[in-house]
Write a protein that holds these residues in place. Sequence first.
Motif: not given
Length: 330
Positions: A210-231
Motif C-alpha cells: 500500500v503506497s500513500l500519495h494523498a495531499p496533506d490537507v485537513p480532510s486527510t489528517k489521520g486517514m490511514v487509521t488503525r482499522e484500515l492498517l488492520g485489514l
Amino acid sequence: MRTLLAMPEGLQDRMFSPAQRERLAEITGIDVSRTVPDLAAAPGEELAEVEVLVTGWGSPAVDAVALARMPRLRAIVHTAGTVRFVVTDAVWDRGDIVVTSATEANAVPVAEYALAQILLAGKRTLAQQARYRRERTVGPATAADPGIGNHGGVVGLIGASRIGTLVAEHLRRFDLEVLVTDPFASAEQVAELGARKVDPEELYARSDVVSLHAPDVPSTKGMVTRELLGLMRDGTTFLNTARPALVDIDALRDEVLSGRLSAVLDVHDDLADDDPLWEAELAQLTPHLAGSQGNELHRMGEAALEELRRLSAGEPPRFPVDGSRRDSMA
C-alpha cells in the motif's frame, strides 16, 4: 521583465546548474548571484518595478504588505513544489497574478522512488534481510513462498495525485494488479491509468503493498487509521512518501513491532529520538530522499526557466497553480 530572486542566499546555485543560471540571466537580465531573502528589507524603489518573483524553499511569504510594495507584480514562478507557504490569500485575492509551480517536476523522483520501493517490497526485502542477518543462510523456503515476488501481486495506491498517477503509469510495465482509491477520481480516469478504482477497505485488504500519495490537507489528517492498517494481510508493506500527518503512527508502529507489517517511511518528522521504529527490523526510514535531491533539483530549475521564457514571450504558463483549489492543494 523586471525579475527578483526572492529566496535564501545560495538557493539559486542549488536549483540551477551553471548553464541554467546563464540562461536565467539571459531571459531576465538580472544578476543571478544576488537574491533577496527578505522582501521587507528590500528597497522600495526596487520592489516598485518588480514584475516577476522567482521563489523556492524558504522564500519569504508574499503577503498583503509585500504586495502593496509591488504594484507591477504579475507572476510568481516557484522553483519548488507546494506554493502554500509563499503565496498567501492576498495574492489570490488580487486576481491578476499568475502563479506557477515545479510540482510536476518534483513528482518525477518521488514516483521513481516509490516504484523502486514497491518492487523491493514485493520481494519482502525488509523481512528477508532481517531473517538473512539472523540465520546467515538462504534457506529453501524463500523461493517456494508464493507470497514473495512481483508476478501477479497487488499494489494499492492511495490517491490519484500527480505522483500517484505517475506511479500507476510506471507500474503498467509490470505483471501487477494496481488498485486506486481516491474520492476525486472517477472509475474511468483510474482505468485510463491501467488500474481499478476500489474503496479503501478493499485496497488495504487485497494489496501486497500500500503506497500513500494523498495531499496533506485537513480532510486527510489521520486517514490511514488503525482499522484500515488492520485489514492488511500479514507480511505486506506500507509505504509513505506523502506526509506523516496522514498516518496513525501509533497504529503503524504497533503493526510493525508485532512483526505483522513492514513499513517504508520517507516522511517521519515527528518521531522521537527514542522511538522504537528507528531500530525496528521491519521499518526502513529514509530522510526525505524521495523528493528532488542533488542534480534532480535542476529538473525543477528547468521547469522554472520554461515558465520564465513563456512569460517573456507572452505565452501562457505550462503549469499554472489554480488558486480556486487553494484549500485542497498539497
